[in-house]
Design an enzyme around this catalytic site. Structure first.
Site, PDB file in Angstrom:
ATOM      1  N   HIS A 184      52.422 -35.539  66.796  1.00 43.70           N
ATOM      2  CA  HIS A 184      52.263 -34.439  67.753  1.00 43.70           C
ATOM      3  C   HIS A 184      53.561 -34.116  68.473  1.00 43.70           C
ATOM      4  O   HIS A 184      54.524 -34.881  68.449  1.00 43.70           O
ATOM      5  CB  HIS A 184      51.133 -34.725  68.758  1.00 43.70           C
ATOM      6  CG  HIS A 184      51.382 -35.845  69.716  1.00 43.70           C
ATOM      7  ND1 HIS A 184      50.623 -36.998  69.754  1.00 43.70           N
ATOM      8  CD2 HIS A 184      52.310 -36.005  70.685  1.00 43.70           C
ATOM      9  CE1 HIS A 184      51.086 -37.793  70.708  1.00 43.70           C
ATOM     10  NE2 HIS A 184      52.095 -37.215  71.290  1.00 43.70           N
ATOM     11  N   GLU A 243      50.128 -31.510  71.744  1.00 43.17           N
ATOM     12  CA  GLU A 243      49.558 -32.181  72.918  1.00 43.17           C
ATOM     13  C   GLU A 243      50.027 -31.434  74.159  1.00 43.17           C
ATOM     14  O   GLU A 243      51.230 -31.282  74.378  1.00 43.17           O
ATOM     15  CB  GLU A 243      50.053 -33.634  72.996  1.00 43.17           C
ATOM     16  CG  GLU A 243      49.542 -34.382  74.233  1.00 43.17           C
ATOM     17  CD  GLU A 243      50.183 -35.760  74.418  1.00 43.17           C
ATOM     18  OE1 GLU A 243      51.244 -36.016  73.826  1.00 43.17           O
ATOM     19  OE2 GLU A 243      49.617 -36.570  75.170  1.00 43.17           O
ATOM     20  N   HIS A 300      61.320 -24.437  70.382  1.00 47.41           N
ATOM     21  CA  HIS A 300      60.048 -23.749  70.168  1.00 47.41           C
ATOM     22  C   HIS A 300      59.179 -24.531  69.198  1.00 47.41           C
ATOM     23  O   HIS A 300      59.651 -25.460  68.542  1.00 47.41           O
ATOM     24  CB  HIS A 300      60.297 -22.346  69.585  1.00 47.41           C
ATOM     25  CG  HIS A 300      61.060 -22.347  68.284  1.00 47.41           C
ATOM     26  ND1 HIS A 300      62.409 -22.087  68.201  1.00 47.41           N
ATOM     27  CD2 HIS A 300      60.680 -22.619  67.003  1.00 47.41           C
ATOM     28  CE1 HIS A 300      62.818 -22.170  66.943  1.00 47.41           C
ATOM     29  NE2 HIS A 300      61.781 -22.504  66.191  1.00 47.41           N
TER      30      HIS A 300
END
Lengths: 174, 174
Positions: free
Chosen positions: A21, A84, A110
Site C-alpha cells: 500500500h 491507505e 502522485h
C-alpha cells in the site's frame, strides 16, 4: 540495458516481497471517502479505528474485479496496490493544508490511475466537479490528465494503450 | 458497516480502473536504484530518459514472481502496484532534502512492503546498513518496522500473518 534490468534472477531473500500500500494522510474522511469510492470507484476493504490513539485507517482497492476481502488483516496487509488513508481525528477541524509533495520542498508526487477510456473518464470527472491540475490537451503530453483529491494530492489519469505512441517522441527507453 | 463497504456493485464507469503506480522524486538514482532493486528486491521494469526536459523515470515492481515486462508502456501503465521514481537531472548535485511527508506540513506517509519473515528481513536490512525509523520491538506495535530509503522516505515493513493478532487489542474494525 542497466544492470538492474538484466537481473532476471531475483534473490530468494526478497522474492516474496509485495508492495502492498501507499499511505496518505487525509483531513476529513467525510469528503475523501466519497471521492475515492464514488468518483474513482475504489472499494473500502478495511477500516480500523484506533480509539486510544485517535486515528482511523481506511484501506481502499481500485477496480471492480478485485476479490472480496475475507475480513482478515493478513489479507489487507498482503495485497498489492492498496491505498491507505490515515485520518487523525480532529484534523477536519483545523485549517492547515496537507503538503501535496509537489510544492517546495518537493518529495512525493502522485498516484496514478489507469482507465480504459480517458476521454470518458475526464468528462465524468468534470460532471462530478473534480478539480483538474492538467486537462487533456494541455501541456506537452496531451493525453495525460491530473486531477486533485480533496486534500490537494495529485492523481495522474492515463489510458495505457495510448502511452507508447504518446511518449514515443519524448524519451529514450533504456 | 459503512455505505462504501456495503457497496458490492461497482459502477461500470470505474470497474476497470487500476491503481498503477505511486510516484516519488529521488535525488540520485545511483543510490536509489541499488536500494530498491538490491535491498528490497524490486525489478526495474521500465526506464525512460527525457533528454529535452532533463528527467528520467524508473518504474519498479516488487516480487520475484512478477511477469516479465513485454517492453510496452501500455503494460507499464496498466500494472497494479508499481513504484515510479522520478529523477530530475542534476538534483544529485544540490543539497536540499526531499520532503518525506512526515514532517510539518505533513501529507504523504509511506509505502509498505509485506515480507514473509519480518525478523529475517530486518536482520538483513541491518547487515546491509539500512537506517531504521522504528525497529522491531519498539513502540506500541512491536512487530512492525519502518526503514528509510536513501532520500529519507519511510517504508513500512510488515509480516501479514502477524497483523490480526498484532492489531487485535488496538482498534475497532468496522
Amino acid at each position: 540495458m542497466t544492470p538492474a534490468m538484466a537481473d532476471d534472477t531475483q534473490k530468494p531473500e526478497t522474492a516474496d516481497y509485495v508492495l502492498t500500500h501507499t499511505m496518505l494522510r487525509i483531513k476529513d474522511p467525510a469528503r475523501s471517502l466519497p471521492f475515492y469510492t464514488e468518483v474513482l470507484g475504489m472499494r473500502l476493504v478495511t477500516r480500523l479505528d484506533f480509539d486510544e490513539a485517535r486515528f482511523s485507517l481506511y484501506f481502499l482497492q481500485a477496480g471492480g474485479h478485485a476479490d472480496r476481502a475475507d475480513g482478515s488483516l493478513a489479507q489487507t496487509f498482503s495485497r498489492a496496490g492498496l491505498l491507505e488513508l490515515t485520518h487523525n481525528w480532529g484534523s477536519e477541524g483545523d485549517d492547515t493544508a496537507m503538503h501535496s509533495g509537489n510544492e517546495a520542498p518537493k518529495g512525493y508526487g502522485h498516484i496514478c490511475i489507469a482507465v480504459p477510456d480517458i476521454a470518458a473518464a475526464c468528462a465524468r470527472f468534470d460532471r462530478l466537479g473534480v478539480p483538474f491540475r492538467k486537462r487533456l490537451g494541455e501541456g506537452g503530453m496531451k493525453e495525460i490528465a491530473f486531477i486533485e483529491d480533496p486534500d490537494g494530492y495529485w492523481i495522474e489519469i492515463v489510458q495505457p494503450d495510448l502511452m507508447d505512441a504518446l511518449l514515443a517522441g519524448h524519451h529514450t527507453k533504456t
